[in-house]
Design an enzyme around this catalytic site. Structure first.
Site, mmCIF file in Angstrom:
data_model
loop_
_atom_site.group_PDB
_atom_site.id
_atom_site.type_symbol
_atom_site.label_atom_id
_atom_site.label_comp_id
_atom_site.label_asym_id
_atom_site.label_seq_id
_atom_site.Cartn_x
_atom_site.Cartn_y
_atom_site.Cartn_z
ATOM 1 N N ASP A 1 0.863 -1.188 0.000
ATOM 2 C CA ASP A 1 0.000 0.000 0.000
ATOM 3 C C ASP A 1 0.898 1.235 0.000
ATOM 4 O O ASP A 1 1.666 1.456 0.945
ATOM 5 C CB ASP A 1 -0.891 -0.023 1.258
ATOM 6 C CG ASP A 1 -1.865 1.148 1.309
ATOM 7 O OD1 ASP A 1 -1.719 2.085 0.494
ATOM 8 O OD2 ASP A 1 -2.763 1.133 2.166
ATOM 9 N N ASP B 1 -3.200 2.187 -5.708
ATOM 10 C CA ASP B 1 -1.986 2.156 -4.878
ATOM 11 C C ASP B 1 -1.881 0.928 -3.981
ATOM 12 O O ASP B 1 -1.050 0.888 -3.095
ATOM 13 C CB ASP B 1 -1.894 3.439 -4.038
ATOM 14 C CG ASP B 1 -2.658 3.366 -2.749
ATOM 15 O OD1 ASP B 1 -3.749 2.767 -2.728
ATOM 16 O OD2 ASP B 1 -2.149 3.901 -1.744
ATOM 17 N N GLU B 2 -2.729 -0.055 -4.217
ATOM 18 C CA GLU B 2 -2.763 -1.208 -3.312
ATOM 19 C C GLU B 2 -2.823 -2.512 -4.094
ATOM 20 O O GLU B 2 -3.573 -2.615 -5.063
ATOM 21 C CB GLU B 2 -4.076 -1.115 -2.529
ATOM 22 C CG GLU B 2 -3.935 -1.048 -1.049
ATOM 23 C CD GLU B 2 -5.325 -1.072 -0.432
ATOM 24 O OE1 GLU B 2 -5.692 -2.113 0.094
ATOM 25 O OE2 GLU B 2 -6.037 -0.050 -0.493
HETATM 26 P P1 TTP Z 1 -5.242 5.209 0.517
HETATM 27 O O1 TTP Z 1 -4.242 4.134 0.310
HETATM 28 O O2 TTP Z 1 -6.424 4.931 1.340
HETATM 29 O O3 TTP Z 1 -4.536 6.469 1.153
HETATM 30 P P2 TTP Z 1 -3.103 7.064 0.889
HETATM 31 O O4 TTP Z 1 -2.289 6.207 -0.011
HETATM 32 O O5 TTP Z 1 -3.256 8.472 0.394
HETATM 33 O O6 TTP Z 1 -2.490 7.137 2.327
HETATM 34 P P3 TTP Z 1 -1.955 5.939 3.225
HETATM 35 O O7 TTP Z 1 -2.113 4.668 2.456
HETATM 36 O O8 TTP Z 1 -0.512 6.281 3.490
HETATM 37 O O9 TTP Z 1 -2.782 5.991 4.462
HETATM 38 O O10 TTP Z 1 -5.767 5.704 -0.871
HETATM 39 C C1 TTP Z 1 -4.949 5.753 -2.036
HETATM 40 C C2 TTP Z 1 -5.277 6.961 -2.868
HETATM 41 O O11 TTP Z 1 -6.654 6.954 -3.166
HETATM 42 C C3 TTP Z 1 -5.029 8.267 -2.155
HETATM 43 O O12 TTP Z 1 -3.706 8.727 -2.311
HETATM 44 C C4 TTP Z 1 -6.031 9.175 -2.758
HETATM 45 C C5 TTP Z 1 -7.154 8.298 -3.164
HETATM 46 N N1 TTP Z 1 -8.316 8.426 -2.236
HETATM 47 C C6 TTP Z 1 -9.360 9.305 -2.563
HETATM 48 O O13 TTP Z 1 -9.323 9.926 -3.618
HETATM 49 N N2 TTP Z 1 -10.394 9.442 -1.686
HETATM 50 C C7 TTP Z 1 -10.457 8.785 -0.520
HETATM 51 O O14 TTP Z 1 -11.422 8.963 0.252
HETATM 52 C C8 TTP Z 1 -9.382 7.868 -0.181
HETATM 53 C C9 TTP Z 1 -9.421 7.110 1.113
HETATM 54 C C10 TTP Z 1 -8.351 7.738 -1.074
HETATM 55 MG MG MG Z 2 -2.136 4.120 0.342
#
Ligand code: TTP
Ligand code: MG
Length: 378
Positions: free
Chosen positions: A36, A131-132
């Site tokens: 992630d 991103d996952e």
């Molecule tokens: P996440 O992996 O949930 O968040 P992140 O990568 O920004 O942060 P971290 O993993 O370090 O906690 O989501 C991945 C991407 O998805 C994030 O960069 C932006 C997008 N996203 C949105 O557009 N809206 C949202 O509500 C969420 C949760 C994520």
């Molecule tokens: Mg993330």
């Protein structure tokens, strides 16, 4: 480079009997890595404009146009800013916040580049969002087969080549790997070996269990169940009485058991359920009750398929006594059963015939081409 093994794979899985229930087999040797990226959109933007390094940065819509925060870097998180927060509120909390409009095409490109690096370690990759991803590295021969070292090398490669940091979880199954990737976030990793599972799981709060939303968590708390150790005391039968099919799933997950496979390049485009009635239904309140029943089934399937984050559209199909079929649909990215009531009203208004079939379904967006959450409020 070589992926470390070739397809088709012969899954040489070994299983052992679970000490709690001899009918549940634990897959002891599967090695799953969950990757992630850290503050993904923000990391890409900061990488491309290093002057922003160290400053609070949020990606999202404008505070004046009801924009919301898609994500923010960890500096901004110190101010209590988080995804889905209205941007005007974020600016109130942190007046010197740098706001950047999202560039989804760019994030998609980076996502593909990251995926290419994963492919050097295994072909069994299941992307969940931009991103996952889950990686099954059970048969990978990279790093002498050590999943922990594979995760560490992947993180180093991505950071060196793409300037993005990743957090990783390494575990014998998807459920635990996903929890583990959060354990040392950002830019960290955490391994749960098969031998550590039962100790690790005991103190895990129930809201961390896959499929437990706020409603189920509240119900569990009301029953005095706070963590997996509490949950393990409940017999299977009582859990299914209380929670239906989810109860059986809880029974396994609270013991760290999750037999879901990593499904590479998942092609699932929709999930649906439908019923044809022996006697056609008269258009009445009863149809709404039927829709509610089908919606419960549908949501269980969505959850089971692990695609609840990627629902992009709801649809409802009616077939009338004269065999005419109509479909009503609505774009919607959150799990919301009330949408089906609205769709039923809309579809019923198109005919006054009785109903011989009701179908409900959702469209699932492609994890590598669309985004999981809405970026802006209505
Ligand atoms: P996440 O992996 O949930 O968040 P992140 O990568 O920004 O942060 P971290 O993993 O370090 O906690 O989501 C991945 C991407 O998805 C994030 O960069 C932006 C997008 N996203 C949105 O557009 N809206 C949202 O509500 C969420 C949760 C994520
Ligand atoms: Mg993330």
């Amino acid at each position: 480079m070589n992926a470390g093994h070739s397809l088709p794979l012969l899954r040489l899985k070994e299983t052992v009997c679970n000490q709690y229930d001899p009918y549940i087999l634990i897959d002891q040797f599967t090695k799953i890595v969950h990757c992630d990226c850290d503050s993904f959109f923000a990391s890409v933007e900061i990488r491309d404009n290093p002057a922003l390094q160290g400053s609070p940065v949020a990606i999202g819509g404008s505070p004046n146009q009801r924009g919301v925060v898609a994500t923010c870097n960890y500096e901004a998180r110190k101010y209590g800013i988080h995804s889905a927060m209205p941007m005007h509120q974020a600016v109130k909390r942190c007046p010197n916040l740098h706001i950047i409009k999202p560039d989804i095409a760019k994030y998609r490109r980076v996502s593909r580049q990251i995926n290419k690096i994963y492919q050097e370690y295994t072909k069994l990759i299941e992307p969940l969002s931009l991103d996952e991803a889950f990686l099954d590295v059970t048969l990978s021969q990279r790093c002498q087969g050590s999943a922990t070292m594979i995760a560490s090398e992947i993180r180093a490669e991505v950071s060196k080549n793409l300037g993005i940091t990743i957090s990783a979880g390494i575990a014998p199954n998807k459920f635990l790997a996903k929890i583990a990737s959060d354990w040392n976030k950002p830019n960290g990793q955490f391994t749960i070996t098969p031998g550590q599972v039962s100790q690790f799981i005991q103190k895990l709060p129930v809201h961390k269990i896959f499929g437990v939303g706020s409603v189920t968590a509240a119900k569990l708390h009301a029953l005095g169940i706070k963590n997996c150790e509490d949950l393990q005391k409940w017999p299977l039968l009582e859990l299914t009485n209380q929670f239906g099919r989810l109860g059986a799933r809880l029974y396994e997950l609270c013991r760290g058991i999750d037999n879901r496979e990593v499904i590479p390049h998942r092609l699932r485009k929709s999930v649906s359920v439908e019923t044809t009635y022996t006697n056609d239904l008269i258009q009445s309140r009863h149809c709404f009750i039927e829709v509610e029943r089908l919606a419960t089934q549908l949501f269980q399937r969505i959850e089971h398929a692990g695609v609840d984050q990627r629902v992009s559209q709801y649809w409802l199909k009616l077939r009338f006594s004269d065999f005419r079929t109509t479909t009503a649909s609505e774009a919607c990215s959150i799990i919301n059963p009330a949408v089906f009531d609205k769709l039923l009203e809309k579809a019923m208004a198109r005919s006054n015939q009785n109903i011989r079939l009701i179908g409900l379904g959702v469209k699932i967006s492609d994890p590598l081409s669309t985004h999981q959450m809405p970026l802006f409020k209505d």
